[in-house]
Design an enzyme around this catalytic site. Structure first.
Site, PDB file in Angstrom:
ATOM      1  N   ASP A  98      -7.479   1.661   7.164  1.00 36.49           N
ATOM      2  CA  ASP A  98      -7.282   1.792   5.722  1.00 36.49           C
ATOM      3  C   ASP A  98      -6.645   0.544   5.132  1.00 36.49           C
ATOM      4  O   ASP A  98      -7.027   0.071   4.063  1.00 36.49           O
ATOM      5  CB  ASP A  98      -6.381   2.998   5.415  1.00 36.49           C
ATOM      6  CG  ASP A  98      -7.176   4.301   5.440  1.00 36.49           C
ATOM      7  OD1 ASP A  98      -8.422   4.215   5.454  1.00 36.49           O
ATOM      8  OD2 ASP A  98      -6.549   5.374   5.436  1.00 36.49           O
ATOM      9  N   ASP A 121      -0.971  -1.947   5.803  1.00 35.23           N
ATOM     10  CA  ASP A 121      -0.791  -1.465   7.172  1.00 35.23           C
ATOM     11  C   ASP A 121      -1.781  -2.121   8.125  1.00 35.23           C
ATOM     12  O   ASP A 121      -2.858  -2.529   7.721  1.00 35.23           O
ATOM     13  CB  ASP A 121      -1.016   0.054   7.227  1.00 35.23           C
ATOM     14  CG  ASP A 121       0.108   0.806   6.534  1.00 35.23           C
ATOM     15  OD1 ASP A 121       1.175   0.186   6.296  1.00 35.23           O
ATOM     16  OD2 ASP A 121      -0.090   1.991   6.218  1.00 35.23           O
ATOM     17  N   ASP A 138      -3.946  -0.981  10.039  1.00 34.69           N
ATOM     18  CA  ASP A 138      -4.951  -0.014  10.482  1.00 34.69           C
ATOM     19  C   ASP A 138      -6.203  -0.169   9.627  1.00 34.69           C
ATOM     20  O   ASP A 138      -6.296  -1.077   8.801  1.00 34.69           O
ATOM     21  CB  ASP A 138      -4.391   1.418  10.419  1.00 34.69           C
ATOM     22  CG  ASP A 138      -4.002   1.804   8.996  1.00 34.69           C
ATOM     23  OD1 ASP A 138      -4.308   1.033   8.049  1.00 34.69           O
ATOM     24  OD2 ASP A 138      -3.397   2.872   8.820  1.00 34.69           O
ATOM     25  N   GLU A 183       0.845  -1.182   0.000  1.00 33.96           N
ATOM     26  CA  GLU A 183       0.000   0.000   0.000  1.00 33.96           C
ATOM     27  C   GLU A 183       0.888   1.242   0.000  1.00 33.96           C
ATOM     28  O   GLU A 183       1.693   1.442   0.902  1.00 33.96           O
ATOM     29  CB  GLU A 183      -0.836  -0.104   1.285  1.00 33.96           C
ATOM     30  CG  GLU A 183      -1.592   1.074   1.700  1.00 33.96           C
ATOM     31  CD  GLU A 183      -2.193   0.821   3.106  1.00 33.96           C
ATOM     32  OE1 GLU A 183      -1.984  -0.271   3.693  1.00 33.96           O
ATOM     33  OE2 GLU A 183      -2.849   1.724   3.608  1.00 33.96           O
TER      34      GLU A 183
END
Ligand code: 0RA
Length: 635
Positions: A501, A497, A499, A424
């Site tokens: 997103d 990641d 998280d 990403e």
């Protein structure tokens, strides 16, 4: 005649039979892992389902007991108990102890005899530490117990009863399965829900006595109800269409409904056994569908003379269908013995379904119009996609198209040891490029959110730049030109990641793979990288923790509690330097990667629809229901 209490030839045969099962359980139940363990349940339930299919049983009750045993109870006729002419034992003991003595002696029926299924009660008995068979018949209760398949005593009468039925209780043998495997309620629910749909009118109840959870399945509409269930989050374009017919070759049932979705969902069964590899029943269905829809569309003037015929793919877009056949002597073929080989079922399904659909379309012009409208739209999109693909993909892929500029390729040209990391963003991409082993690891940074493929069609999907790069890098093409043998990396690793997103991008990528590259998922080529959440440092000592629990555990046991520790929380991959990324996440020796599997395509499909589809309410409900299970939510 052998004398009473003497060791007879029959007894020896029985013992040898049980011994054979215990020696090679895999031959009878496939494996001795959790799958094989649950196979015992399916075997016993199948017998009761057979009794229900024969019209003699309305209720089946499964209880998971606290002591590690499970019982299956039905209100059928009860297994016969009178003396069996061949064995000299009761019929019950014969069924329970002699290999291949199926429940339905001598009778036609659809008892499954192929593959791993229907091997029956004697196999379950042989592989159980303890079994109890109870029969309610002729106003009495009969009972016999067994250990590792051997009778613990004679058949007894233990009471009176006005009911009829059978109850089999068994505790799988730890000598065969180890002592850690347990009955999984969700696995049992999924299977029994499916069986309830396939056997209209039977009520299947499940009680888990370990925590008193209770479930009950009853579907008046059979597979037509199944279609409504599968489509509950989709926009329907027609009514549920259903036909069932007894034919010379067996029994044919088909139910279907068109929806606004872009994918097809077809599930096929033979004798209630899922046949994910398809087979003759599926082939018959497909040719009937294409032929009948084209014939009607021409006749009704919905296809003009100049128009091409609708293709097999066009008539399947947005289609949810179930084909369930019963056949006397099923042949299961294919890699996983899950493809129906009976030639006669092709013509049987084709004729039953096309006769019915022809009449249905004529009698329901509104449904007919919206179905054909959908198919025609799919045809136009297919032509557009072909044009788009011809210009962007096929030309390149076949003529050695230049790989995308952002791809940092590996030097190995051997797909079996090459890996493609989908990363990403550019900054994480930079770390990954520096940290990787360039011999066999390639990096493709993806910018921002990729397109949500659930709501787009193939023509738009192949035009999306991020997805285009991904397809070209993988080398497999897409849609009609998909070819798994051209895959350039046997491990495609999603590295996002830890998280929200990151989770979103991961879900979008998984949806893309599930919808358009399902073969890659099924063949085990898709992985999810597991970057650490924390780095814990104290003096010169440091360690990585991949979960919250692991961090806690490490702090308590690996570090000195009186001295200062530094805990670094990684928000994104970009915060790790290249060396750290290598040693924690990419080094084959130290990393932990998850292989993406589709254990239950139907369930996975439903979750994707719920999370990625256009209907908002079900998504909200799913997230509310499962929010507690989402860990490490980092907003
Ligand atoms: C053979 C004959 C009859 C019933 C069954 C088998 C039978 C087997 C199982 C296994 C689990 N539940 C079952 N229920 C019935 C019928 C004999 C008769 O009454 O005519």
């Amino acid at each position: 005649m052998p004398e009473k209490n003497n060791y007879t030839a029959e007894d020896i045969q029985v013992l040898e039979g049980l011994q054979a099962v215990r020696k090679r359980p895999g031959m009878y139940i496939g494996t001795t892992d959790v799958a094989g363990f649950h196979h015992l349940v399916w075997e016993v339930v199948d017998n009761s389902i057979d009794e229900a299919m024969a019209g003699h049983c309305k209720n089946i009750l499964i209880k998971i007991h606290k002591d590690g045993s499970l019982s299956v109870e039905d209100d059928g006729r009860g297994i016969p108990v009178e003396k069996h002419s061949k064995t000299g034992k009761s019929s019950l003991e014969t069924v329970m102890t002699i290999l291949h003595a199926g429940g339905k002696f001598g009778g036609g029926g659809y008892k499954v005899s192929g593959g791993l299924h229907g091997v029956g009660a004697s196999v379950v008995n042989a592989l159980s530490a303890y079994t109890k068979a109870e029969v309610f018949r002729d106003g009495k209760v009969y009972m016999q117990e067994y250990a590792q398949g051997k009778p613990l005593g004679e058949l007894q009468t233990t009471g009176v009863s006005s009911q009829t039925g059978t109850r089999i209780t068994f505790r799988p043998d730890p000598e065969i399965f180890g002592d850690t495997v347990e009955f999984n309620l969700q696995t049992i629910i999924n299977r029994l829900r499916q069986q309830a749909y396939l056997t209209r009118g039977v009520t299947i109840a499940i009680i888990d006595e370990r925590d008193n959870r209770k479930y009950r399945f009853y579907f008046e509409g059979g597979i037509a109800s199944y279609i409504s269930y599968l489509n509950k989050n989709r926009e329907p374009l027609s009514q549920v269409i259903a036909v069932e017919k007894e034919v010379e070759e067996g029994y044919v049932e088909v139910a279907l409904q068109y929806t606004g979705a872009f994918q097809e969902n077809i599930f096929t069964f033979a004798n209630n056994i899922h046949t994910p590899e398809g087979g003759m029943h599926l082939t018959g269905f497909r040719s009937a569908l294409t032929r009948t829809i084209n014939a009607y569309a021409r006749k009704a003037g919905l296809l003009k003379e100049k128009d091409e015929n609708l293709s097999a793919d066009d008539v399947r877009e947005g289609l949810t269908a179930i084909i369930s056949v019963k056949v006397h002597d099923p042949q299961f073929e294919g890699q996983t013995k899950s493809k129906l080989g009976n030639q006669e079922m092709r013509a049987a399904v084709e004729s039953v379904f096309s006769d019915f659909l022809t009449v249905f379309l004529e009698e329901n012009p509104k449904d007919a119009q919206s179905i054909i409208g959908k198919c025609a739209l799919a045809a136009r999109a297919r032509l557009a996609a072909r044009a788009a693909r011809d210009s962007v993909i096929r030309k390149g892929a076949l003529e050695g198209m230049t790989l995308p500029g952002k791809l940092a390729d590996c030097s190995s040209k051997d797909p079996s040891n090459s890996e493609l990391y989908l990363v990403e963003g550019d900054s994480a991409g930079g770390s990954a490029k520096q940290g990787r082993n360039r011999d066999f690891q390639a990096i493709l940074p993806l910018r921002g959110k990729i397109l949500n493929v659930e709501q787009a069609r193939l023509d738009r999907i192949v035009a999306n730049n991020e997805i285009k790069s991904l397809i070209i890098a993988m080398g497999v093409g897409v849609g009609e030109t998909f070819d798994i043998s051209r895959l350039r990396y046997h491990r495609v690793v999603i590295m996002t990641d830890a998280d929200v997103d990151g989770a979103h991008i991961r879900t979008l990528l998984l949806t893309l793979f599930f919808r358009y590259f399902r073969d890659l998922v099924e063949k085990g080529h898709i992985y999810i990288a597991q970057p650490p959440l924390y780095k814990i440092t104290q003096n010169r000592k440091s360690a990585y923790a991949y979960t919250e629990e692991q961090k806690q555990l490490m702090l308590e046991s690996d570090f000195d509690s009186s001295m200062k520790v530094n805990i670094q929380r990684y928000k994104g991959l970009g915060e790790m330097n290249p060396d750290q990324l290598w040693e924690t996440t990419m080094d084959p020796v130290r990393r932990k990667m998850l292989k993406v599997t589709i254990e239950d395509a139907e369930q996975a499909d439903m979750i994707f629809d719920t999370l990625m589809g256009s209907e908002v309410a079900p998504r909200k409900k799913f997230i509310q229901t499962h929010a507690k299970r989402v860990k490490n939510l980092d907003i």
